[in-house]
Design a protein around this motif. Structure first.
Motif, PDB file in Angstrom:
ATOM      1  N   SER A 183       7.576  11.137 -22.363  1.00 18.52           N
ATOM      2  CA  SER A 183       7.482   9.809 -22.168  1.00 18.52           C
ATOM      3  C   SER A 183       7.533   9.532 -20.650  1.00 18.52           C
ATOM      4  O   SER A 183       7.318   8.359 -20.134  1.00 18.52           O
ATOM      5  CB  SER A 183       8.380   8.879 -23.022  1.00 18.52           C
ATOM      6  N   THR A 184       8.207  10.338 -19.757  1.00 15.06           N
ATOM      7  CA  THR A 184       8.210  10.053 -18.332  1.00 15.06           C
ATOM      8  C   THR A 184       7.485  11.273 -17.649  1.00 15.06           C
ATOM      9  O   THR A 184       7.636  11.264 -16.442  1.00 15.06           O
ATOM     10  CB  THR A 184       9.665  10.173 -17.927  1.00 15.06           C
ATOM     11  N   LYS A 185       6.500  11.987 -18.405  1.00 10.76           N
ATOM     12  CA  LYS A 185       5.710  13.006 -17.705  1.00 10.76           C
ATOM     13  C   LYS A 185       4.413  12.231 -16.793  1.00 10.76           C
ATOM     14  O   LYS A 185       3.776  11.490 -17.639  1.00 10.76           O
ATOM     15  CB  LYS A 185       5.151  14.009 -18.416  1.00 10.76           C
ATOM     16  N   VAL A 186       4.626  12.221 -15.619  1.00 11.48           N
ATOM     17  CA  VAL A 186       3.792  11.527 -14.540  1.00 11.48           C
ATOM     18  C   VAL A 186       2.771  12.793 -14.349  1.00 11.48           C
ATOM     19  O   VAL A 186       2.918  13.799 -14.171  1.00 11.48           O
ATOM     20  CB  VAL A 186       4.287  10.732 -13.604  1.00 11.48           C
ATOM     21  N   LEU A 187       1.664  11.943 -13.504  1.00 11.59           N
ATOM     22  CA  LEU A 187       0.531  12.979 -12.999  1.00 11.59           C
ATOM     23  C   LEU A 187       1.114  14.332 -11.934  1.00 11.59           C
ATOM     24  O   LEU A 187       0.613  15.443 -12.276  1.00 11.59           O
ATOM     25  CB  LEU A 187      -0.450  12.197 -12.368  1.00 11.59           C
ATOM     26  N   LEU A 246      -6.820  18.408 -11.662  1.00 14.08           N
ATOM     27  CA  LEU A 246      -5.890  17.362 -11.589  1.00 14.08           C
ATOM     28  C   LEU A 246      -5.456  16.738 -10.357  1.00 14.08           C
ATOM     29  O   LEU A 246      -5.418  15.533 -10.330  1.00 14.08           O
ATOM     30  CB  LEU A 246      -4.822  17.825 -12.498  1.00 14.08           C
ATOM     31  N   ALA A 247      -5.264  17.612  -9.349  1.00 15.95           N
ATOM     32  CA  ALA A 247      -4.928  16.983  -8.167  1.00 15.95           C
ATOM     33  C   ALA A 247      -6.190  16.371  -7.510  1.00 15.95           C
ATOM     34  O   ALA A 247      -5.641  15.191  -6.774  1.00 15.95           O
ATOM     35  CB  ALA A 247      -4.664  18.323  -7.156  1.00 15.95           C
ATOM     36  N   PHE A 248      -7.068  16.566  -7.751  1.00 20.21           N
ATOM     37  CA  PHE A 248      -8.425  15.828  -7.086  1.00 20.21           C
ATOM     38  C   PHE A 248      -8.771  14.670  -7.920  1.00 20.21           C
ATOM     39  O   PHE A 248      -9.012  13.608  -7.160  1.00 20.21           O
ATOM     40  CB  PHE A 248      -9.676  16.716  -7.078  1.00 20.21           C
ATOM     41  N   VAL A 249      -8.263  14.653  -9.205  1.00 19.08           N
ATOM     42  CA  VAL A 249      -8.272  13.456  -9.969  1.00 19.08           C
ATOM     43  C   VAL A 249      -7.371  12.374  -9.360  1.00 19.08           C
ATOM     44  O   VAL A 249      -7.566  11.309  -9.167  1.00 19.08           O
ATOM     45  CB  VAL A 249      -8.232  13.550 -11.429  1.00 19.08           C
ATOM     46  N   LEU A 250      -5.961  12.787  -9.121  1.00 15.80           N
ATOM     47  CA  LEU A 250      -5.054  12.204  -8.430  1.00 15.80           C
ATOM     48  C   LEU A 250      -5.586  11.702  -7.070  1.00 15.80           C
ATOM     49  O   LEU A 250      -5.295  10.266  -6.814  1.00 15.80           O
ATOM     50  CB  LEU A 250      -3.683  12.881  -8.201  1.00 15.80           C
ATOM     51  N   PHE A 251      -6.260  12.249  -6.234  1.00 16.17           N
ATOM     52  CA  PHE A 251      -6.511  12.125  -4.891  1.00 16.17           C
ATOM     53  C   PHE A 251      -7.699  10.846  -5.252  1.00 16.17           C
ATOM     54  O   PHE A 251      -7.714   9.885  -4.307  1.00 16.17           O
ATOM     55  CB  PHE A 251      -7.352  13.204  -4.077  1.00 16.17           C
ATOM     56  N   PHE A 252      -8.552  11.392  -6.066  1.00 16.77           N
ATOM     57  CA  PHE A 252      -9.605  10.173  -6.449  1.00 16.77           C
ATOM     58  C   PHE A 252      -8.798   8.709  -6.613  1.00 16.77           C
ATOM     59  O   PHE A 252      -9.462   7.714  -6.131  1.00 16.77           O
ATOM     60  CB  PHE A 252     -10.604  10.397  -7.551  1.00 16.77           C
ATOM     61  N   VAL A 253      -7.784   8.667  -7.476  1.00 14.15           N
ATOM     62  CA  VAL A 253      -7.220   7.608  -8.140  1.00 14.15           C
ATOM     63  C   VAL A 253      -6.887   6.948  -6.837  1.00 14.15           C
ATOM     64  O   VAL A 253      -6.701   5.601  -6.667  1.00 14.15           O
ATOM     65  CB  VAL A 253      -6.258   7.851  -9.367  1.00 14.15           C
ATOM     66  N   VAL A 254      -5.872   7.809  -5.929  1.00 12.68           N
ATOM     67  CA  VAL A 254      -5.248   7.043  -4.712  1.00 12.68           C
ATOM     68  C   VAL A 254      -6.142   6.465  -3.794  1.00 12.68           C
ATOM     69  O   VAL A 254      -6.202   5.473  -3.162  1.00 12.68           O
ATOM     70  CB  VAL A 254      -4.143   8.028  -4.120  1.00 12.68           C
ATOM     71  N   LEU A 255      -7.299   7.204  -3.480  1.00 16.69           N
ATOM     72  CA  LEU A 255      -8.411   6.746  -2.612  1.00 16.69           C
ATOM     73  C   LEU A 255      -9.033   5.547  -3.306  1.00 16.69           C
ATOM     74  O   LEU A 255      -9.198   4.576  -2.345  1.00 16.69           O
ATOM     75  CB  LEU A 255      -9.415   7.782  -2.677  1.00 16.69           C
ATOM     76  N   VAL A 256      -9.227   5.262  -4.226  1.00 13.74           N
ATOM     77  CA  VAL A 256      -9.938   4.015  -4.884  1.00 13.74           C
ATOM     78  C   VAL A 256      -8.997   2.903  -4.721  1.00 13.74           C
ATOM     79  O   VAL A 256      -9.314   1.720  -4.322  1.00 13.74           O
ATOM     80  CB  VAL A 256     -10.282   4.050  -6.268  1.00 13.74           C
ATOM     81  N   LEU A 257      -7.792   3.100  -5.389  1.00 14.49           N
ATOM     82  CA  LEU A 257      -6.824   1.916  -5.363  1.00 14.49           C
ATOM     83  C   LEU A 257      -6.642   1.757  -3.795  1.00 14.49           C
ATOM     84  O   LEU A 257      -6.556   0.184  -3.483  1.00 14.49           O
ATOM     85  CB  LEU A 257      -5.472   2.380  -5.889  1.00 14.49           C
ATOM     86  N   VAL A 300       0.670  -1.207  -0.228  1.00 14.07           N
ATOM     87  CA  VAL A 300       0.103  -0.085   0.019  1.00 14.07           C
ATOM     88  C   VAL A 300       0.789   1.130   0.032  1.00 14.07           C
ATOM     89  O   VAL A 300       0.694   2.163  -0.719  1.00 14.07           O
ATOM     90  CB  VAL A 300      -0.797   0.008   1.162  1.00 14.07           C
ATOM     91  N   MET A 301       1.843   1.142   0.926  1.00 14.52           N
ATOM     92  CA  MET A 301       2.799   2.469   0.920  1.00 14.52           C
ATOM     93  C   MET A 301       3.474   2.734  -0.217  1.00 14.52           C
ATOM     94  O   MET A 301       3.657   3.954  -0.694  1.00 14.52           O
ATOM     95  CB  MET A 301       3.769   2.201   2.220  1.00 14.52           C
ATOM     96  N   THR A 302       4.008   1.599  -0.990  1.00 15.57           N
ATOM     97  CA  THR A 302       4.753   1.849  -2.242  1.00 15.57           C
ATOM     98  C   THR A 302       3.915   2.386  -3.212  1.00 15.57           C
ATOM     99  O   THR A 302       4.226   2.923  -4.246  1.00 15.57           O
ATOM    100  CB  THR A 302       5.358   0.363  -2.606  1.00 15.57           C
ATOM    101  N   VAL A 303       2.816   1.811  -3.423  1.00 18.39           N
ATOM    102  CA  VAL A 303       1.759   2.014  -4.425  1.00 18.39           C
ATOM    103  C   VAL A 303       1.463   3.556  -4.350  1.00 18.39           C
ATOM    104  O   VAL A 303       1.632   4.346  -5.372  1.00 18.39           O
ATOM    105  CB  VAL A 303       0.460   1.381  -4.332  1.00 18.39           C
ATOM    106  N   ILE A 304       0.767   4.119  -2.845  1.00 20.96           N
ATOM    107  CA  ILE A 304       0.806   5.333  -2.902  1.00 20.96           C
ATOM    108  C   ILE A 304       1.922   6.255  -3.197  1.00 20.96           C
ATOM    109  O   ILE A 304       1.895   7.313  -3.893  1.00 20.96           O
ATOM    110  CB  ILE A 304       0.502   5.717  -1.605  1.00 20.96           C
ATOM    111  N   GLY A 305       2.919   5.920  -3.030  1.00 27.42           N
ATOM    112  CA  GLY A 305       4.246   6.865  -3.284  1.00 27.42           C
ATOM    113  C   GLY A 305       4.669   6.833  -4.710  1.00 27.42           C
ATOM    114  O   GLY A 305       5.108   7.927  -4.969  1.00 27.42           O
TER     115      GLY A 305
END
Length: 304
Positions: A251-255, A275-286, A227-232
């Motif tokens: 090719s290396t541009k991340v969110l 975009l930040a809240f999209v990232l928040f939603f992705v992290v929360l769901v995962l 969990v910690m590694t995925v979030i990081g």
């Protein structure tokens, strides 16, 4: 003493206890409100606005989120983020577990090896990334110089669209593998010796003991590190900023880098907030998905 007398004494004491309690927790509540709740609320409001750095902002509803869904670069950036996560997480956890199995024994000098692997965790991320950027340099980098000594033409690691992301992944794994290794060592040392003795009496080999005793017993730690590694990995930024700046050809541009670019280079603060809240939603769901799936494979979690 009458009941009324007791209530009169109890009332002031209760109020004093409540006041004392609130005084003790007020620094944390104030800090939580000012440094987390208020910025999150403001960012949420900004995500529904067109908010330039200079000039007035205006409310535009969900236009930013609709734009994100139609933004081809966003989907490429999201794909790069998934690529980084899928590449980093298994490699980090497997390598950390292998190192823990090698270094969990009590031997003279073993602490030196543990320290050597853990030192990068304490090293500044920026310094670490700068060093590896020079090591991956095309002409004068240490890696290509070693390949040249073997009569191998080294590639342009950070300027090749197929090699840049793997190079950043390797750099990130070597930077943080020591933390998971320490957690695994602690977990391995907590496995009861009686379980190994029982497995040995049943004729189990080392391999079977590992898969039937060790691995199930350390699954709670595996879950934690996963969990910690995925979030990081979803929040990676520093390595990308220093080593590639999102290139070559995005090719290396991340969110997170994309959010930073929109906010602090293009000054589209409203779009960056969305975009930040999209990232928040992705992290929360995962995280929620991982939390639910833990019951299927984490030891002693089936009834939790």
């Amino acid at each position: 003493m009458s009941d009324k007398r007791k209530k009169r004494l109890k009332g002031p004491l209760a109020r004093e206890a409540q006041i004392t309690g609130w005084l003790f927790i007020s620094p944390m509540v104030l800090g939580f409100t000012l440094l987390l709740l208020f910025p999150m609320g403001l960012a949420l409001y900004m995500s529904f606005t067109d908010w330039p750095l200079l000039g007035s902002h205006r409310y535009i509803g969900i236009d930013n989120y609709q734009h994100i869904m139609n933004d081809s670069l966003f989907w490429k950036v999201l794909g790069n983020t998934v690529y980084f996560t899928v590449g980093l997480v298994p490699l980090n956890i497997v390598l950390a577990l292998l190192l823990a199995l090698l270094l969990a024994r009590s031997m003279r000098g073993i602490g030196l090896f543990r320290t050597a692997i853990f030192v990068p965790v304490m090293t500044s991320l920026i310094v670490w990334s700068i060093v590896w950027k020079y090591m991956f340099a095309t002409d004068s980098g240490l890696i290509n110089q070693l390949l040249t000594a073997l009569n191998i033409q080294g590639p342009a690691w950070l300027y090749d669209t197929k090699l840049a992301m793997p190079a950043v992944i390797v750099t990130s794994v070597l930077k943080n593998v020591g933390l998971n290794m320490v957690l695994f060592i602690a977990a391995l040392q907590q496995v009861p010796a009686s379980l190994y003795e029982a497995a040995k009496l049943d004729g189990a080999s080392r391999t079977k003991s590992f898969f039937n005793v060790t691995l199930p017993m350390i699954t709670p730690t595996i879950f934690l590190t996963f969990v910690m590694t995925v979030i990081g990995s979803l929040k990676v930024f520093g390595q990308i900023f220093v080593m590639t700046q999102g290139g070559p050809s995005n090719s290396t541009k991340v969110l997170v880098y994309y959010i930073w670019e929109k906010a602090f280079k293009l000054f589209q603060l409203g779009y960056a907030s969305a975009l930040a809240f999209v990232l928040f939603f992705v992290v929360l769901v995962l995280t929620l998905v991982q939390w639910q799936l833990r019951k299927r494979w984490v030891f002693n979690e089936s009834d939790a």
